[in-house]
Design a protein around this motif. Structure first.
Motif, short mmCIF file in Angstrom:
data_model
loop_
_atom_site.label_atom_id
_atom_site.label_comp_id
_atom_site.label_asym_id
_atom_site.label_seq_id
_atom_site.Cartn_x
_atom_site.Cartn_y
_atom_site.Cartn_z
N SER A 149 1.00 -1.21 0.03
CA SER A 149 0.08 -0.08 0.01
C SER A 149 0.96 1.53 0.01
CB SER A 149 -0.84 0.19 1.29
OG SER A 149 -1.68 1.28 1.55
N GLU A 150 0.39 2.34 -0.43
CA GLU A 150 1.16 3.66 -0.86
C GLU A 150 1.46 4.36 0.82
OE1 GLU A 150 0.02 7.35 -1.87
OE2 GLU A 150 -2.26 6.91 -1.76
N ASN A 151 0.71 3.55 1.68
CA ASN A 151 0.90 4.32 3.13
C ASN A 151 2.43 4.02 3.64
OD1 ASN A 151 -0.04 1.77 3.63
ND2 ASN A 151 -1.49 2.35 5.14
N GLU A 152 2.97 3.15 2.82
CA GLU A 152 4.61 2.74 3.35
C GLU A 152 5.23 4.31 3.40
OE1 GLU A 152 7.29 0.21 1.62
OE2 GLU A 152 5.62 -1.16 1.30
N ILE A 153 4.84 5.23 2.57
CA ILE A 153 5.33 6.56 2.47
C ILE A 153 4.31 7.24 3.52
CG2 ILE A 153 5.74 8.72 1.40
CD1 ILE A 153 7.61 6.47 0.84
N GLU A 154 4.66 7.62 4.87
CA GLU A 154 3.89 8.13 5.91
C GLU A 154 3.30 9.58 5.63
OE1 GLU A 154 2.93 7.42 8.99
OE2 GLU A 154 3.23 5.31 9.21
N ASP A 155 2.32 9.88 6.27
CA ASP A 155 1.75 11.24 6.16
C ASP A 155 0.60 11.23 7.37
OD1 ASP A 155 1.37 13.73 3.88
OD2 ASP A 155 -0.59 13.17 5.23
N GLU A 156 0.75 12.50 7.87
CA GLU A 156 -0.05 12.69 9.27
C GLU A 156 -1.43 12.37 9.00
OE1 GLU A 156 2.63 16.42 8.96
OE2 GLU A 156 1.98 14.97 7.61
N ASP A 157 -2.13 12.66 7.56
CA ASP A 157 -3.54 12.52 7.42
C ASP A 157 -4.05 11.22 6.88
OD1 ASP A 157 -3.62 15.03 8.18
OD2 ASP A 157 -4.17 15.99 6.39
N ILE A 158 -3.03 10.16 6.67
CA ILE A 158 -3.48 9.11 6.13
C ILE A 158 -3.39 7.77 7.23
CG2 ILE A 158 -3.00 9.67 3.55
CD1 ILE A 158 -0.45 7.84 3.56
N TYR A 239 3.26 7.10 -9.50
CA TYR A 239 2.42 6.07 -9.73
C TYR A 239 2.41 5.30 -10.69
CZ TYR A 239 0.45 8.08 -5.31
OH TYR A 239 0.41 8.76 -4.11
N LEU A 240 2.59 4.22 -10.56
CA LEU A 240 2.59 2.92 -11.83
C LEU A 240 1.56 2.37 -12.25
CD1 LEU A 240 6.06 1.05 -11.39
CD2 LEU A 240 5.84 2.96 -12.47
N GLU A 241 0.40 2.53 -11.63
CA GLU A 241 -0.87 2.12 -11.71
C GLU A 241 -0.93 0.60 -11.88
OE1 GLU A 241 -3.66 4.08 -11.93
OE2 GLU A 241 -2.48 5.79 -11.56
N GLY A 242 -0.25 -0.22 -11.05
CA GLY A 242 0.07 -1.66 -11.02
C GLY A 242 1.23 -1.87 -11.77
N CYS A 243 1.56 -3.13 -11.87
CA CYS A 243 2.88 -3.49 -12.64
C CYS A 243 2.76 -5.11 -13.04
CB CYS A 243 4.15 -3.32 -11.72
SG CYS A 243 5.50 -3.07 -12.66
N VAL A 244 1.55 -5.27 -13.96
CA VAL A 244 1.31 -6.71 -14.33
C VAL A 244 2.42 -7.17 -15.40
CG1 VAL A 244 -0.67 -7.71 -15.47
CG2 VAL A 244 -1.14 -5.72 -14.07
N ARG A 245 2.86 -8.33 -14.87
CA ARG A 245 3.91 -8.99 -15.61
C ARG A 245 3.08 -9.79 -16.84
NH1 ARG A 245 2.39 -11.89 -11.43
NH2 ARG A 245 2.09 -14.23 -11.67
N ASN A 335 -0.93 -6.93 -2.83
CA ASN A 335 -0.81 -5.95 -3.76
C ASN A 335 -0.90 -6.49 -5.04
OD1 ASN A 335 0.57 -3.60 -5.48
ND2 ASN A 335 -0.34 -2.77 -3.79
N ASN A 336 -0.35 -7.32 -5.52
CA ASN A 336 -0.52 -7.99 -6.79
C ASN A 336 -2.11 -8.31 -7.16
OD1 ASN A 336 2.14 -7.85 -7.09
ND2 ASN A 336 2.40 -10.09 -8.00
N SER A 337 -2.61 -8.87 -6.01
CA SER A 337 -3.98 -9.57 -6.36
C SER A 337 -5.14 -8.33 -6.38
CB SER A 337 -4.58 -10.44 -5.14
OG SER A 337 -3.89 -11.57 -5.46
N TRP A 355 -0.39 -7.94 7.15
CA TRP A 355 0.27 -6.95 6.34
C TRP A 355 -0.61 -5.89 5.82
CZ3 TRP A 355 4.64 -6.95 8.93
CH2 TRP A 355 5.84 -6.06 8.43
N ASP A 356 -0.25 -5.65 4.51
CA ASP A 356 -1.06 -4.52 3.75
C ASP A 356 -2.40 -5.05 3.35
OD1 ASP A 356 0.60 -6.06 1.88
OD2 ASP A 356 0.18 -4.70 0.26
N GLY A 357 -2.76 -6.18 3.34
CA GLY A 357 -4.08 -6.74 3.13
C GLY A 357 -5.10 -6.11 3.85
#
Length: 429
Positions: A149-158, A239-245, A335-337, A355-357
Motif C-alpha cells: 500500500s502507498e501508505n508505506e510513505i507516511e503522512d499525518e493525514d492517512i 504511480y505505476l498503476e500496477g505492474c502486471v507482468r 498488492n498483486n491481487s 500486513w498490507d492486506g
C-alpha cells in the motif's frame, strides 16, 4: 540509449518479486540488462522468467527446501493470529516480521558489497521495507519500489501502514501508531545500532527505510490513492498503476457442473494457502451456488478430498492470465491481487489476514471498487450476497471499467522502464 544494467532486489515474497519481473521484462524489451539480487529461495523464480539472478543470504544459510519450510511454518504458526485485528497483530505477527526483516538487513550487508562489485549495476531498484546500507552506499542511483500500500510513505493525514484503518479514522490512526511504536521500540533500537555500525544515521522511531532521493515507484493505482497533507513530489514519486507482468496463457478448464455459471477466482497467495480450513469453507459455500470457481490451494492440494463439481483447485495459477477471464475475485489483499483485479476491471471481495492486506481491503471498499469482508465471521448467505453484488452492481461495474481503462493506458511496467531510462540518462549526463 546504450545498454545499461539494472539490478532488482525485491523482498523474498511473490508480490514484490513478480512486480519487479514485470518491470524487468519491460526494460529488457528496451534493450537493457536486468539482473536480480535474490533471497536464495527465490533465485529459481527469476531464472524461470529467463533472468540472471544472484543469491544474497538474508538469514542463516540453509537449503532452499528448508527455507521454504521455515516460512511455511512461520505463517502456519500464526494462523490463530489471523483472527485478530491489525492492532492486536502488532504484538505477535507484526513484531515477529519486523524482527526477521531487521535480521535480513544485517545478513544482506555481508553479501551485497561483493555482489554489487561483480554485477556493476548502473541503477539499483529495491522493493523492500528496510534499508540495505550497501545499496545506498554503492555510488549509483537507487530506486525504491513500493509494491505494498502507498501508505508505506507516511503522512499525518492517512492511515498508518498495516493498520487497516479508514482514511478518516484519525483516532484509530493515532492509537495504532502509538501501539506500534511501543511494541517495536526494542527492534528499532537494534536496527539503529546496526545502521550506526554501517555508517548510516539513525532513523526516527517506527521508520526502517527512507524515500529515495532519486526516484520512488508506487505500484498503487491513482484511483485508490490517499488524500495527503503533503502531496508527493511527482519529480521523485510516480504511480505505476500496477505492474502486471507477462505470464503464460491460461485456458479455463471444462467444469463438470454450472458450465455457464459466473466464474470466480479464489486465492490467498502462496502463504495464505496454509489457511486450509478457510479455503475449504469457501469451496463448500461456492459448491452450493450457480457459480464456477478456480481456487488456488498452494502446496496443500493433497488436503482436499471431495471437491464440488463446480470447483477446480490447483497449486498455482498464472494469475495475470486468469483474472481477465473471471467475473469476480476473492483474495487476501496482497498488492498483486489488489492491483491486478483493478487493472482488469474485476470486482473483488477481500478477506485480509496480515500486513498490507488490511489496508487494501479497507481501501477497495472506501473507493467503491469492491468489498471488505471479515475473514472468518461470515455466513454462506452473506458471501453469496456479496458475490451477487460483485456481479450485478452497476455503479461498481462503472467504477471498475473507468479505473481499468486508466490503469491499462498507463502500462505500469513500460512507464517504469521509461522513468528508469530517464534516471540513467541524468546519471550519465
Amino acid at each position: 540509449m546504450m545498454q545499461k544494467t539494472v539490478a532488482f532486489f525485491p523482498e523474498a515474497a511473490f508480490g514484490p518479486a513478480l512486480n519487479s519481473v514485470g518491470i524487468a521484462q519491460a526494460l529488457e524489451a528496451r534493450g537493457h540488462r536486468a539482473v536480480f539480487l535474490s533471497d536464495p529461495g527465490f533465485v529459481d523464480v527469476y531464472k524461470g522468467y529467463g533472468f540472471e539472478a544472484h543469491p544474497v543470504n538474508l538469514s542463516e544459510p540453509m537449503p532452499a527446501e528448508q527455507m521454504a519450510k521455515f516460512w511455511e511454518d512461520f505463517i502456519n504458526g500464526h494462523i490463530p493470529n489471523f483472527r485478530k485485528s491489525p492492532y492486536d497483530q502488532v504484538d505477535n505477527y507484526v513484531k515477529d516480521c519486523w524482527t526477521a526483516i531487521v535480521d535480513s538487513a544485517k545478513w544482506a550487508q555481508k553479501d551485497l558489497p561483493g555482489i554489487l562489485a561483480k554485477i556493476r549495476p548502473d541503477v539499483i531498484c529495491v522493493d523492500n521495507v528496510v534499508l540495505f546500507p550497501a545499496i545506498k552506499q554503492y555510488g549509483k542511483p537507487w530506486v525504491r519500489i513500493i509494491s505494498c500500500s502507498e501508505n508505506e510513505i507516511e503522512d499525518e493525514d492517512i492511515p498508518p501502514h498495516l493498520s487497516g484503518c479508514g482514511e478518516n479514522d484519525h483516532a484509530g490512526h493515532a492509537a495504532y501508531r502509538d501501539h506500534f511504536n511501543q511494541v517495536i521500540r526494542p527492534i528499532h533500537d537494534d536496527f539503529n545500532a546496526f545502521l550506526a555500525g554501517s555508517g548510516e544515521a539513525p532513523y526516527p522511531l517506527g521508520q526502517f527505510f527512507e524515500a529515495s532521493p532519486y526516484l520512488n515507484l508506487l505500484l498503487y493505482p491513482e484511483a485508490a490513492k490517499f488524500k495527503r497533507r503533503h502531496p508527493l513530489d511527482p519529480g521523485r514519486f510516480q504511480y505505476l498503476e500496477g505492474c502486471v507482468r507477462k505470464e503464460v496463457p491460461y485456458e479455463v478448464p471444462a467444469f463438470a457442473a454450472n458450465k455457464d455459471g459466473p466464474l470466480i477466482y479464489v486465492s490467498f497467495g502462496s502463504l495464505g494457502a496454509g489457511d486450509t480450513e478457510l479455503l475449504k469453507r469457501i469451496i463448500a459455500a461456492i459448491g452450493k451456488t450457480r457459480y464456477r470457481a478456480l481456487v488456488n490451494v498452494g502446496g496443500y492440494k493433497e488436503q482436499y478430498g471431495d471437491v464440488p463439481a463446480n470447483v477446480i483447485i490447483d497449486g498455482w495459477f498464472p494469475q495475470p492470465s486468469v483474472i481477465p477471464q473471471v467475473d469476480a475475485v476473492i483474495h487476501h489483499g496482497g498488492n498483486n491481487s489488489f492491483t491486478e483485479s483493478l487493472f482488469f476491471g474485476k470486482p473483488a471481495i477481500i478477506m485480509p489476514y496480515v500486513w498490507d492486506g488490511h489496508d487494501n481491503a479497507t481501501r477497495v471498499q472506501e473507493t467503491g471498487h469492491g468489498f471488505k469482508m471479515p475473514r472468518y465471521d461470515w455466513t454462506e448467505a452473506e458471501l453469496v450476497a456479496r458475490l451477487e453484488d460483485c456481479l450485478t452492481n452497476p455503479r461498481l461495474k462503472a467504477r471498475l471499467t473507468a479505473t481499468s481503462a486508466h490503469m491499462q493506458a498507463q502500462d505500469g511496467p513500460a512507464k517504469a522502464a521509461r522513468l528508469l531510462e530517464g534516471l540513467l540518462a541524468e546519471a550519465a549526463a
